[in-house]
Design a protein around this motif. Sequence first.
Motif, PDB file in Angstrom:
ATOM      1  N   ALA A  12     -22.290 -63.844 -35.485  1.00 39.97           N
ATOM      2  CA  ALA A  12     -21.523 -62.729 -36.048  1.00 39.97           C
ATOM      3  C   ALA A  12     -20.815 -63.145 -37.319  1.00 39.97           C
ATOM      4  O   ALA A  12     -19.635 -62.868 -37.515  1.00 39.97           O
ATOM      5  CB  ALA A  12     -20.524 -62.197 -35.026  1.00 39.97           C
ATOM      6  N   GLU A  34     -21.870 -63.907 -30.483  1.00 37.71           N
ATOM      7  CA  GLU A  34     -21.217 -64.925 -31.308  1.00 37.71           C
ATOM      8  C   GLU A  34     -20.581 -65.992 -30.422  1.00 37.71           C
ATOM      9  O   GLU A  34     -19.838 -65.683 -29.498  1.00 37.71           O
ATOM     10  CB  GLU A  34     -20.152 -64.265 -32.186  1.00 37.71           C
ATOM     11  CG  GLU A  34     -19.163 -65.198 -32.857  1.00 37.71           C
ATOM     12  CD  GLU A  34     -19.811 -66.238 -33.748  1.00 37.71           C
ATOM     13  OE1 GLU A  34     -19.379 -67.408 -33.685  1.00 37.71           O
ATOM     14  OE2 GLU A  34     -20.745 -65.891 -34.504  1.00 37.71           O
ATOM     15  N   ARG A  35     -20.860 -67.260 -30.740  1.00 40.60           N
ATOM     16  CA  ARG A  35     -20.360 -68.377 -29.950  1.00 40.60           C
ATOM     17  C   ARG A  35     -18.843 -68.524 -30.034  1.00 40.60           C
ATOM     18  O   ARG A  35     -18.216 -69.023 -29.103  1.00 40.60           O
ATOM     19  CB  ARG A  35     -21.033 -69.682 -30.383  1.00 40.60           C
ATOM     20  CG  ARG A  35     -20.771 -70.062 -31.818  1.00 40.60           C
ATOM     21  CD  ARG A  35     -21.596 -71.265 -32.279  1.00 40.60           C
ATOM     22  NE  ARG A  35     -21.267 -72.446 -31.511  1.00 40.60           N
ATOM     23  CZ  ARG A  35     -20.252 -73.248 -31.791  1.00 40.60           C
ATOM     24  NH1 ARG A  35     -19.452 -72.963 -32.805  1.00 40.60           N
ATOM     25  NH2 ARG A  35     -20.036 -74.305 -31.061  1.00 40.60           N
ATOM     26  N   GLU A  36     -18.246 -68.146 -31.152  1.00 40.93           N
ATOM     27  CA  GLU A  36     -16.789 -68.225 -31.313  1.00 40.93           C
ATOM     28  C   GLU A  36     -16.246 -66.819 -31.593  1.00 40.93           C
ATOM     29  O   GLU A  36     -16.329 -65.949 -30.746  1.00 40.93           O
ATOM     30  CB  GLU A  36     -16.428 -69.222 -32.409  1.00 40.93           C
ATOM     31  CG  GLU A  36     -16.811 -70.659 -32.057  1.00 40.93           C
ATOM     32  CD  GLU A  36     -16.330 -71.665 -33.089  1.00 40.93           C
ATOM     33  OE1 GLU A  36     -15.461 -71.295 -33.926  1.00 40.93           O
ATOM     34  OE2 GLU A  36     -16.802 -72.812 -33.074  1.00 40.93           O
ATOM     35  N   THR A  37     -15.655 -66.636 -32.775  1.00 39.75           N
ATOM     36  CA  THR A  37     -15.160 -65.322 -33.159  1.00 39.75           C
ATOM     37  C   THR A  37     -15.838 -64.899 -34.455  1.00 39.75           C
ATOM     38  O   THR A  37     -16.450 -65.715 -35.156  1.00 39.75           O
ATOM     39  CB  THR A  37     -13.633 -65.340 -33.359  1.00 39.75           C
ATOM     40  OG1 THR A  37     -13.305 -66.359 -34.321  1.00 39.75           O
ATOM     41  CG2 THR A  37     -12.921 -65.626 -32.050  1.00 39.75           C
ATOM     42  N   ILE A  38     -15.729 -63.624 -34.776  1.00 38.13           N
ATOM     43  CA  ILE A  38     -16.402 -63.080 -35.950  1.00 38.13           C
ATOM     44  C   ILE A  38     -16.013 -63.866 -37.204  1.00 38.13           C
ATOM     45  O   ILE A  38     -14.835 -64.053 -37.501  1.00 38.13           O
ATOM     46  CB  ILE A  38     -16.039 -61.594 -36.118  1.00 38.13           C
ATOM     47  CG1 ILE A  38     -16.656 -60.759 -34.984  1.00 38.13           C
ATOM     48  CG2 ILE A  38     -16.501 -61.067 -37.467  1.00 38.13           C
ATOM     49  CD1 ILE A  38     -16.154 -59.327 -34.935  1.00 38.13           C
ATOM     50  N   THR A 164     -17.450 -55.492 -39.892  1.00 36.60           N
ATOM     51  CA  THR A 164     -17.158 -55.352 -38.461  1.00 36.60           C
ATOM     52  C   THR A 164     -16.954 -53.891 -38.096  1.00 36.60           C
ATOM     53  O   THR A 164     -17.509 -53.391 -37.113  1.00 36.60           O
ATOM     54  CB  THR A 164     -15.911 -56.172 -38.097  1.00 36.60           C
ATOM     55  OG1 THR A 164     -16.146 -57.549 -38.413  1.00 36.60           O
ATOM     56  CG2 THR A 164     -15.603 -56.066 -36.615  1.00 36.60           C
ATOM     57  N   ILE A 174     -20.806 -56.027 -30.320  1.00 42.02           N
ATOM     58  CA  ILE A 174     -20.479 -57.378 -30.786  1.00 42.02           C
ATOM     59  C   ILE A 174     -19.783 -58.111 -29.650  1.00 42.02           C
ATOM     60  O   ILE A 174     -18.718 -57.697 -29.188  1.00 42.02           O
ATOM     61  CB  ILE A 174     -19.573 -57.341 -32.029  1.00 42.02           C
ATOM     62  CG1 ILE A 174     -20.230 -56.530 -33.152  1.00 42.02           C
ATOM     63  CG2 ILE A 174     -19.283 -58.765 -32.509  1.00 42.02           C
ATOM     64  CD1 ILE A 174     -19.354 -56.347 -34.382  1.00 42.02           C
ATOM     65  N   GLU A 176     -18.093 -61.606 -28.556  1.00 44.05           N
ATOM     66  CA  GLU A 176     -17.535 -62.847 -29.073  1.00 44.05           C
ATOM     67  C   GLU A 176     -17.289 -63.853 -27.953  1.00 44.05           C
ATOM     68  O   GLU A 176     -17.267 -63.521 -26.776  1.00 44.05           O
ATOM     69  CB  GLU A 176     -16.223 -62.560 -29.796  1.00 44.05           C
ATOM     70  CG  GLU A 176     -16.362 -61.648 -31.002  1.00 44.05           C
ATOM     71  CD  GLU A 176     -15.037 -61.376 -31.683  1.00 44.05           C
ATOM     72  OE1 GLU A 176     -14.591 -62.230 -32.475  1.00 44.05           O
ATOM     73  OE2 GLU A 176     -14.445 -60.301 -31.416  1.00 44.05           O
ATOM     74  N   ASN A 177     -17.099 -65.127 -28.377  1.00 46.73           N
ATOM     75  CA  ASN A 177     -16.805 -66.224 -27.438  1.00 46.73           C
ATOM     76  C   ASN A 177     -17.837 -66.301 -26.322  1.00 46.73           C
ATOM     77  O   ASN A 177     -17.512 -66.466 -25.144  1.00 46.73           O
ATOM     78  CB  ASN A 177     -15.395 -66.050 -26.859  1.00 46.73           C
ATOM     79  CG  ASN A 177     -14.335 -66.076 -27.940  1.00 46.73           C
ATOM     80  OD1 ASN A 177     -14.213 -67.041 -28.683  1.00 46.73           O
ATOM     81  ND2 ASN A 177     -13.570 -64.988 -28.045  1.00 46.73           N
ATOM     82  N   CYS A 178     -19.084 -66.221 -26.736  1.00 44.53           N
ATOM     83  CA  CYS A 178     -20.193 -66.193 -25.766  1.00 44.53           C
ATOM     84  C   CYS A 178     -21.396 -66.886 -26.393  1.00 44.53           C
ATOM     85  O   CYS A 178     -22.112 -66.302 -27.204  1.00 44.53           O
ATOM     86  CB  CYS A 178     -20.524 -64.743 -25.407  1.00 44.53           C
ATOM     87  SG  CYS A 178     -21.844 -64.565 -24.187  1.00 44.53           S
TER      88      CYS A 178
END
Length: 381
Positions: A12, A34-38, A164, A174, A176-178
């Motif tokens: 993201a 997204e592995r962290e945040t946008i 966004t 979207i 996040e943290n995934c």
Amino acid sequence: MPERSDVVVVGAGLIGLSIAWRLAQAGRSVTVIERETIGAGASLAATGMLAPAAEHEPGSDPLLPLALESLSQWPGFRDDLHAASGLDIDYREEGTLVLAIGRDEVDRLRFRHDLQKRSGITARWLTGPEVRAREPALRPSVTAGLFCEADHQVDPRQVMAALTRACRRAGVAIIENCAVEALIRAAGRVVGVRTAQDTVLADTVILAAGAWSGESGLLTDDLALPVRPIKGQSLALRTTTRTGTLSHMVWTEQVHMAPKSDGHLIVGATVEDCGFTPGVTAGGLYALLEGARRVLPGIEEMAVEAVWSGYRPTSDDDAPILGEIASGLVVATGHHRNGYLLAPATADAIATLVTTGALPAYARDFGLSRFAPRNTARVFA
């Protein structure tokens, strides 16, 4: 999390969200994971330069047509993004000044100017007094400059906020943290992704994970992406009426400086091939401040409001990797210092590929196959 989408985008950042938005506009259902945040990788750490002239250097002629194509798409991309989000992105058109101090730097600047002319790039040679007429706050020691009128800039924070909102208004999911842990394959085709939380099936998976695209562990050896992180440290200075500021983006051999409409002056950026080493260092900040002070004495009175670092996604030839690398799997990564410049053309190219099955002509030279012979097997682009 949706159980199925037409398209799953991994990442993201600027590139991932730009692609997701364009595909959603084309009527596709899109999930971004997204592995962290946008924007956490490079997108919110960037300066926002749209500068094909200032960026042009020996060896980058193959990238130039894509860069100029994307710059030509930026006004339309800006207008569409504003209409979709209702947010301004601080698109500025004052151009870039590339500076030289002393004979050696002037000689190198003349070499750069000759390269620009041979490549068909318009840039005007300025004497020291002509440079200071445009930017009176610069030191008298500035000896010469190039004015790259067509180079523009945006504010990365505002672009990411607009993207966004535009994505969400268009129906993009979207997450996040995934982190995506694996690609799901069936009958020789990529058909989705698995995360710690769930699985999402899709007709197409797009890997746009920036500097992590080469580290994800999702790809087999024959499809490994030659992408690595190049760390950059930057800082934001608060300008006032008393300190003054710049009117143009200003480049030197040490730093670049970008004035923003909110009163910040962004100074960037170090270039560190040190992997994913986190944090800001005293040496990095000293190099930025000293490089800026060398041409702009007024920074001594400016407040330092923020410092940060990020990771440029850099391919082995500093150009992006675009296209389908296996059935159902598309990549868009490796943009190095030119993510913002190349975002519109990248989004258009990947959306066109997904919807029509073919890349537009301007993007066809940027497939993974150019790194052959290491990546010859099962490569489609």
